[in-house]
Write an enzyme that holds these catalytic residues in place. Structure first.
Site, mmCIF file in Angstrom:
data_model
loop_
_atom_site.group_PDB
_atom_site.id
_atom_site.type_symbol
_atom_site.label_atom_id
_atom_site.label_comp_id
_atom_site.label_asym_id
_atom_site.label_seq_id
_atom_site.Cartn_x
_atom_site.Cartn_y
_atom_site.Cartn_z
ATOM 1 C CB SER A 24 -0.941 0.003 1.216
ATOM 2 O OG SER A 24 -1.833 1.081 1.162
ATOM 3 C CB ALA A 45 6.171 -0.601 -6.190
ATOM 4 C CD GLU A 46 -0.568 -3.823 -2.353
ATOM 5 O OE1 GLU A 46 -0.698 -5.050 -2.364
ATOM 6 O OE2 GLU A 46 -0.851 -3.107 -1.358
ATOM 7 C CG ASP A 47 1.439 3.648 -6.335
ATOM 8 O OD1 ASP A 47 0.494 4.061 -5.638
ATOM 9 O OD2 ASP A 47 2.011 4.329 -7.192
#
Length: 913
Positions: A571, A623-625
Site C-alpha cells: 500500500s 511496489a504495490e501502488d
C-alpha cells in the site's frame, strides 16, 4: 546489575578496518572535538552500502563528508555512475517542467538526508544495521546489553520474570548516564556469579557462550596460557601493545595530549600547531630508552583537521606484518558453555518474559520493546509481553539449504499461514511446511509470498496492522519454525517473499509503537497527519533519522535473520500522499508532485531499494501502488524509485467489473486488451493477477464463488455441461492474464483450483467464526470441477517453466474483434487464440501470423482433463499457414475455435518461400 549510558558509538573512531570490509583506513584524523575516521564507499547515489574488492585495492584521498556527498545533478563523483535526476523522463520522452523540477528538488533532498545521516553514522550502511545494536544482545563479557530509542522518557528499565529486578532501582536514568543525546537508552544486565564462585582474575577472560558447546573446556589455566604466549610468541623486548593496529594511534594521541586528553573545544583551549607540539614532545623525551616500536613521525597539512600520518620503519613494519596473530592462544584461553553454566546465572535466560518500564513526564508506562524479536501481543484480553529469544548454541537453528537462484520470471503463490489449513482454527508454520509447500511445488509456482507474518494483535486485520516489526507472529509458531519453513522452501527451489507493511502501523499502545515513550511523535507524525483517516492506523514520520534507522534495519533483519528473498511493499499509496491515496486522480502528472505528496516517503523508498539491492543484489522488490507513481521501477540514478516490479491492481478490478455488471456475451474484447496491456513501456516490469487476497477477504467474493454460483444464466444442459460452461470463462481469464504481458504473475492460495468460498477472518460481526478462515483442500481429492481447474492452472505454470513464455518480449496484438469475441496475439514463436463467446464456435477462423510454417497446439483449455468438451480433434492440433494476408500480416492460419476456449500454438517448423 549496573545501568549506564554508552557513549555515542561514533564519537571515537581510529585507525582500523571498515565495519563492512577488511580494508584499512590509514590516516588518523584528530579533529578539534575528538577523533573520527571511517571507510567511505561510493554508490549510485553518492554512497555504497557495501564494499567491492576492486575498491579495496584503490587508495583514494580521505575527504570531508560534505565534499563526498556531492551537489551536482549529472556527475556523482569520481568512480561513481552518472546521476541524472530526470533521466527516466528524458528516456521516456515525458515533458513536464513541474514534475522535472520536483525530481531535481527530491534528489537534492535525498543528498541532504544522506549528509544528515552521516552526522550520526560514520558510514551509510550503519543506518540499516540497527538490529545489530538495538534490542537485546549477549556481550562476551558476561552480560546482556539492552538498547532502546525513547527520547521522551525520563528513565528506562526492564521488568520481567527474572531475578526480581526493580523498575526504579535497576534502571537507566536521566542524569545518571541513562541515555545519549539522541534518546537511546542503554541498560547493561550482568550475568550473576553462582553462590560459591569467584570473579575472573583477568578482565579479558571470555566464556564461549554462543559457539560449540564443549569448545574451550580443556582445563588449561589462564596463567599457563599467558606464560606460553610470552615464551613461544613474543621475542624478548617486544612491546605487547603492538598486537593491534588500534593501539598505535591511541598511544600517539596519548603521548601528545596526555592520558586524559581533551574531548571538547573548551577543554582544548588555545594550543600550538601540531608540528610545534610534536617537536616539543620529542625534545622532552630525548632521554627515553630505545623501543622496539616502529618509528613514526607527523605531517601537518595546515588545515582545520590535523592529519597525523604514521610513518613506519619498513623493516620493522615487515617484521610485524609477517607474523600471524596469536589467535590459537586466545581461543584456548576461552571457556566453553559448560564452564559458563557452572559459574554463572544468565542475566536473562532464554524464554524469559519481559517488558519495558518508562518514567515519562505524564507518568509511568509499560511497553513492548520496539526491537523485540519474540512477542505475545496480548490477544483475548491477556497482557502483552516480549520473550527473550536466545536459544543455547546446541539448539540454534542450522540452515541446510542455500537460496535458489533468482528465476527470470516469477510465478508467485500468495498465501496466509493462519488460513492455510482445512480445520477451523489458526494453522501453524509447521503445518504449512508439511502440507502446503509440497502442493505449491506440484502446482508449478517458483515463489511464495507470505502476508501477515510480522506480529500483530488484531488477527482480523490479516496481519496488515503490524505491532512488532521484528517478530514473527506468535500465533503461527516460533522464529525457528519460520526459519524451517523458509529453509524447506529453498530446498525445493522456492523463493520466499514477504508482504512488508512500512506504510503504516497499528495504533495499539500497550504492544505497538503508538505513544511508545509517552510522546505522540516518537515514530509517527503528530496531529491529523499521524493517523490514517480511514484505517485507524498510525503514519510513520519518514523524515526522522531514527525512523529511517528502524525501517531500513527492519528490511535488512528479515534478509539476514530469515534469509528472505524479496519484499512486496504494501500500500504505497497510503504513504506517498498525505491524503493516503483516497483522492480522485485526473491523470495529470503534476498530481504526483503537488502539495499532497510526501517527499520524505519517496526518499525512504529510494534508500530502501538502494540498500537492499546493493547489500543483497538478488533481492526482488515489488511496489504495490494503485496510483502508478511515475518511475516506480526506474533506476534511482535516473530519478526512479528503484523497484524491480510494480503491481497492476487495475486488472483485477477490471475482471470484477465485468463479472458483476455485464453478461458474458456483452464483454468488450478491446476493453479487456486495453486493461491488460496498460502502459506498454512497463510491460516487462508488471506483476499481474486475476485476483489476489483483496478480492476474497472480509466481505468480497472470490471470482470462483461469483462464476460457479451464477444465477443469471439459464441453460438446459446437463450438470456436467453447466459446470464446464461456468469454469471455462475462469480458465480464459487466467490464461490471457498470465500470458499477455509481464514477467511476473500472482495467484492467491486456493484460487488455482477455484476455491468456492471467500475468506472471512473471525471477528465480532461473525461471532468469531473460523468457518471461512481456512482452505478446502479436500476438493482436490475427487476428480471433478475443482481438480480440472487445478490441472489447467498447473499446466499454465508448466507452459512458462518449459517454454519461458513470460520472459518473451512484449506481445504483438494483431486481432481483437468485439463482434466475434476473439482475441489473438503473438509472443515470440507462440500464438495465443481466445474465443470468449459463450455460445458460438468457429471453424476455419482466419487469423494473421508473422512467420509462415507449422503451428502445433501445446495447451488447449477445452481438453477433457481440464473440464472442457474436447471438441478439437487430433488432426486439428497441427496447422500450416497459407500466404494469404490477414490482420495486416503476410501469413494466416485457419483455426477451429470452440466456444469459451483458448489455445496456445507453438511454431514448430518454419516454411521459407
Amino acid at each position: 546489575m549496573c545501568s549506564f549510558a554508552a557513549p555515542s558509538a561514533h564519537l571515537l573512531r581510529g585507525d582500523g578496518p571498515c565495519s563492512v570490509c577488511p580494508s584499512p583506513v590509514r590516516p588518523l584524523v584528530i579533529h578539534r572535538l575528538g577523533i573520527s575516521g571511517g571507510c567511505r564507499r561510493r554508490g549510485s547515489s553518492g554512497w555504497r552500502w557495501r564494499c567491492s574488492s576492486s575498491e579495496q585495492k584503490q587508495k583514494k584521498p580521505n575527504r570531508r563528508r560534505s565534499e563526498q556527498v556531492g551537489t551536482g545533478d549529472d556527475v556523482e563523483g569520481a568512480g561513481g555512475p552518472t546521476v541524472d535526476p530526470v533521466g527516466f523522463l528524458k528516456r521516456m520522452r515525458i515533458s513536464n517542467k513541474v514534475f522535472a523540477q520536483f525530481l531535481r528538488e527530491r534528489y537534492k533532498a535525498l543528498k541532504d538526508r544522506k549528509a544528515e545521516i552521516l552526522t550520526r553514522f560514520a558510514e551509510l550502511p550503519e543506518i540499516a544495521a540497527g538490529f545489530e545494536l538495538l534490542g537485546m544482545h549477549r556481550h562476551r563479557q558476561h552480560r546482556v546489553d539492552f538498547m532502546e530509542w525513547a527520547p521522551g522518557a525520563r528513565y528506562c528499565s526492564i521488568i520481567g520474570d527474572f531475578n526480581e529486578w526493580s523498575p526504579t532501582e535497576n534502571s537507566a536514568r536521566d542524569g545518571h548516564f541513562g541515555h545519549d543525546d539522541f534518546g537511546y537508552w542503554l541498560i547493561i544486565l550482568e550475568d550473576k556469579l553462582r553462590e560459591g564462585q569467584e570473579a575472573d582474575e583477568y578482565f579479558f577472560q571470555e566464556y564461549n557462550y554462543v559457539d560449540d558447546y564443549d569448545k574451550g573446556d580443556n582445563g588449561v589455566s589462564v596463567d599457563e596460557l599467558l606464560k606460553r604466549v610470552s615464551d613461544e610468541y613474543w621475542k624478548p623486548g617486544e612491546d605487547h601493545y603492538k598486537r593491534t593496529r588500534f593501539e598505535v594511534p591511541a598511544k600517539l594521541y596519548e603521548m601528545i595530549f596526555g592520558p586524559n586528553g581533551p574531548q571538547t573545544e573548551e577543554e582544548l583551549g588555545e594550543i600550538l600547531d601540531a608540528e610545534t607540539r610534536y617537536k616539543m614532545w620529542k625534545e622532552s623525551n630525548e632521554g627515553d630508552p630505545s623501543s622496539n616500536l616502529s618509528r613514526f613521525d607527523v605531517m601537518d597539512t595546515g588545515k582545520e583537521y590535523d592529519i597525523y600520518n604514521i610513518v613506519e620503519d619498513p623493516l620493522s613494519r615487515e617484521k610485524f606484518r609477517s607474523r600471524k596473530p596469536p589467535l590459537a592462544y586466545w581461543i584456548e584461553m576461552r571457556k566453553g558453555r559448560k564452564a559458563w553454566l557452572k559459574k554463572y546465572l544468565p542475566a536473562i535466560p532464554h524464554g524469559s518474559k519481559y517488558r519495558l518500564y518508562f518514567n515519562t513526564p505524564d507518568g509511568a508506562l509499560e511497553r513492548i520493546p520496539a526491537w523485540a524479536t519474540r512477542v505475545f501481543p496480548g490477544a483475548d484480553g491477556k497482557q502483552p509481553y516480549a520473550v527473550h529469544w536466545e536459544p543455547p548454541p546446541e539448539q540454534i537453528y542450522k540452515w541446510k539449504n542455500k537460496r535458489p537462484k533468482t528465476p527470470s520470471t516469477l510465478r508467485i503463490y500468495e498465501c496466509h499461514i493462519g488460513i492455510s489449513g482445512s480445520q477451523q482454527n489458526i494453522s501453524s508454520f509447521k503445518e504449512f511446511t508439511a502440507n502446503v509447500l509440497p502442493h505449491i511445488k506440484e502446482a508449478g509456482y517458483n515463489v511464495i509470498k507470505l502476508i501477515g507474518i510480522a506480529e500483530h494483535k488484531d488477527y482480523s486485520s490479516v496481519g496488515f496492522k503490524v505491532t512488532n516489526f521484528f517478530a514473527v507472529s506468535s500465533r503461527f509458531g516460533t522464529p525457528d519454525d519460520f526459519k524451517h519453513l523458509v529453509d524447506e522452501a529453498h530446498g525445493i527451489g522456492l523463493l520466499v517473499f514477504l508482504d512488508i507493511v512500512h506504510s503504516y502501523a497499528a495504533a495499539d499502545e500497550l504492544v505497538g509503537l503508538s505513544h511508545f515513550d509517552g510522546s505522540n511523535d516518537c515514530f509517527f507524525h503528530s496531529g491529523k497527519r499521524g493517523h490514517h483517516k480511514f484505517w485507524g492506523t498510525r503514519m510513520f514520520k519518514y523524515g526522522d533519522i531514527d525512523v529511517l534507522h528502524f525501517l531500513l534495519s527492519n528490511l535488512k533483519w528479515w534478509v539476514v535473520e530469515y534469509q528472505i528473498d524479496g519484499f512486496q511493499f504494501h500500500s504505497l499509496s497510503s504513504m506517498l500522499y498525505t491524503h493516503n491515496g483516497f483522492a480522485t486522480f485526473s491523470g495529470d502528472i503534476e498530481e504526483y508532485s503537488n502539495q499532497y505528496v510526501d517527499k520524505d516517503a519517496l526518499i525512504y523508498l529510494i534508500m530502501a531499494n538502494e540498500m537492499l539491492h546493493d547489500l543483497h543484489p538478488d533481492i526482488i522488490t515489488i511496489a504495490e501502488d494503485a496510483t502508478f507513481y511515475p518511475g516506480l521501477c526506474e533506476p534511482t540514478n535516473e530519478g526512479g524509485l528503484g523497484f524491480d516490479y510494480f503491481v497492476n491492481m487495475s486488472v483485477s478490478e477490471m475482471w470484477l467489473w465485468f463479472l458483476e455488471n455485464l453478461p458474458d456475451q456483452n464483454w468488450s474484447m478491446n476493453k479487456i486488451v486495453a486493461g491488460l496491456v496498460g502502459n506498454e513501456q512497463n510491460l516487462q516490469k508488471m506483476l499481474i493477477y486475476v485476483e489476489n487476497h483483496n478480492q476474497s477477504i472480509s466481505g468480497g467474493k472470490s471470482f470462483a464463488e461469483i462464476l460457479l454460483t451464477r444465477n443469471h444464466e439459464v441453460h438446459t444442459d446437463s450438470d456436467n455441461a453447466l459446470a464446464r460452461r461456468r469454469s471455462s470463462l475462469y480458465k480464459l481469464m487466467k490464461l490471457i492474464t498470465f500470458t499477455i504481458c509481464g514477467r511476473a504473475y500472482l495467484n492467491f492460495m486456493g484460487n488455482e483450483f477455484g476455491h468456492p468460498n471467500r475468506v472471512e477472518f473471525p471477528m465480532s460481526t461473525n461471532n468469531d467464526s473460523f468457518s471461512l478462515a481456512n482452505r478446502q483442500w479436500d476438493l482436490l481429492k475427487d476428480e471433478g470441477l475443482h481438480s480440472n481447474i487445478f490441472n489447467f492452472d498447473k499446466d499454465m505454470m508448466k507452459l512458462d517453466e518449459h517454454e519461458k513464455i513470460l520472459s518473451r518480449g512484449s506481445p504483438s496484438i494483431h486481432h481483437v474483434n468485439d463482434s466475434t469475441m476473439v482475441i489473438c496475439y503473438e509472443r515470440g514463436q507462440f500464438l495465443f487464440v481466445f474465443n470468449f463467446h459463450p455460445e458460438n464456435s468457429y471453424e476455419n477462423y482466419i487469423v494473421g501470423v508473422e512467420e509462415g510454417g507449422e503451428y502445433q497446439v501445446i495447451l488447449n483449455s477445452d481438453e477433457v482433463q481440464y473440464g472442457g468438451g474436447g471438441q478439437l480433434k487430433d488432426f486439428q492440433y497441427t496447422q500450416r499457414t497459407s500466404n494469404k494476408r490477414a490482420d495486416g500480416l503476410r501469413n494466416s492460419l485457419a483455426l477451429s475455435m470452440p466456444a469459451r476456449s483458448a489455445q496456445v500454438y507453438k511454431l514448430t517448423r518454419i516454411l521459407r518461400v
